[in-house]
Design an enzyme around this catalytic site. Structure first.
Site, short mmCIF file in Angstrom:
data_model
loop_
_atom_site.label_atom_id
_atom_site.label_comp_id
_atom_site.label_asym_id
_atom_site.label_seq_id
_atom_site.Cartn_x
_atom_site.Cartn_y
_atom_site.Cartn_z
N HIS A 101 -10.60 41.47 -29.12
CA HIS A 101 -11.89 42.12 -29.33
C HIS A 101 -12.99 41.38 -28.58
CE1 HIS A 101 -11.29 39.04 -32.45
NE2 HIS A 101 -12.60 38.84 -32.39
N HIS A 103 -17.03 40.43 -28.57
CA HIS A 103 -18.25 40.35 -29.38
C HIS A 103 -19.42 40.70 -28.46
CE1 HIS A 103 -16.63 37.75 -32.75
NE2 HIS A 103 -15.71 37.53 -31.82
P1 AMP Z 1 -12.94 35.98 -33.82
O1 AMP Z 1 -13.30 34.61 -34.31
O2 AMP Z 1 -13.33 36.17 -32.38
O3 AMP Z 1 -11.51 36.36 -34.10
O4 AMP Z 1 -13.89 36.95 -34.62
C1 AMP Z 1 -13.49 37.79 -35.64
C2 AMP Z 1 -14.72 38.49 -36.15
O5 AMP Z 1 -14.33 39.58 -36.95
C3 AMP Z 1 -15.62 37.59 -37.01
O6 AMP Z 1 -16.92 37.51 -36.41
C4 AMP Z 1 -15.65 38.33 -38.35
O7 AMP Z 1 -16.92 38.27 -38.96
C5 AMP Z 1 -15.27 39.73 -37.97
N1 AMP Z 1 -14.62 40.52 -39.01
C6 AMP Z 1 -13.58 40.15 -39.79
N2 AMP Z 1 -13.24 41.15 -40.62
C7 AMP Z 1 -14.09 42.18 -40.36
C8 AMP Z 1 -14.25 43.50 -40.88
N3 AMP Z 1 -13.47 43.96 -41.86
N4 AMP Z 1 -15.22 44.28 -40.36
C9 AMP Z 1 -16.02 43.82 -39.38
N5 AMP Z 1 -15.91 42.59 -38.84
C10 AMP Z 1 -14.97 41.77 -39.32
#
Ligand code: AMP
Ligand code: ZN
Length: 140
Positions: A101, A103
């Site tokens: 993903h 950001h």
């Molecule tokens: P990463 O550290 O790059 O894997 O980021 C994962 C991101 O996903 C974090 O910023 C979380 O806040 C976000 N996240 C986790 N679960 C959800 C969810 N159900 N809906 C939206 N964002 C989420």
């Protein structure tokens, strides 16, 4: 393909709610539940892959196609001056959710987010050695 244990695959399948920003046949963008700044958005391809290097180039390209419009819309909506596009790959890089993903983090001047970008200088000759190692792998 989706992964039954993956939270983002569950969001894509509509099994877990999200605050949707954009959706087409391949790409979904939704608000991060724990934002770094207001409007912090996550962009995923609907095919489950873990990292950039395990994602089909065409899937990355599809994300790339929607990115300019998405980033501009988020920046304008949040009245931001800029934004970061980040992608954490692997535990060491801070990846928590193992579905690739991006950001998009809207930024305002002096907002205090990511105050410092740690950096250093290569000693003489080191950059050339490293570049050669990477180029060798590219040629494989
Ligand atoms: P990463 O550290 O790059 O894997 O980021 C994962 C991101 O996903 C974090 O910023 C979380 O806040 C976000 N996240 C986790 N679960 C959800 C969810 N159900 N809906 C939206 N964002 C989420
Ligand atoms: Zn997934």
């Amino acid at each position: 393909m989706s992964d039954h244990n993956c939270i983002f695959c569950k969001i894509i399948a509509g099994q877990i709610p999200c605050t949707k920003i954009y959706e087409d046949d391949q790409v979904l963008a939704f608000l991060d539940v724990h934002p770094v700044s207001e409007g912090h958005t996550l962009v995923v391809h609907k095919e489950h892959t873990c990292r950039v290097d395990s994602t089909e180039p065409l899937a990355m390209a599809r994300i790339g196609e929607v990115l300019p419009k998405l980033t501009a819309s988020i920046q304008d909506a949040m009245e931001a001056d800029g934004y970061n596009v980040l992608c954490n790959n692997g535990f060491s890089a801070g990846q928590v959710v193992e579905h690739m993903h991006l950001h998009i983090i809207p930024r305002k001047t002096n907002d205090g987010v990511f105050k410092q970008w740690p950096s250093f200088q290569y000693p003489d000759g080191r950059a050339a050695v490293i570049a050669e190692k990477i180029r060798k792998n590219l040629a494989l």
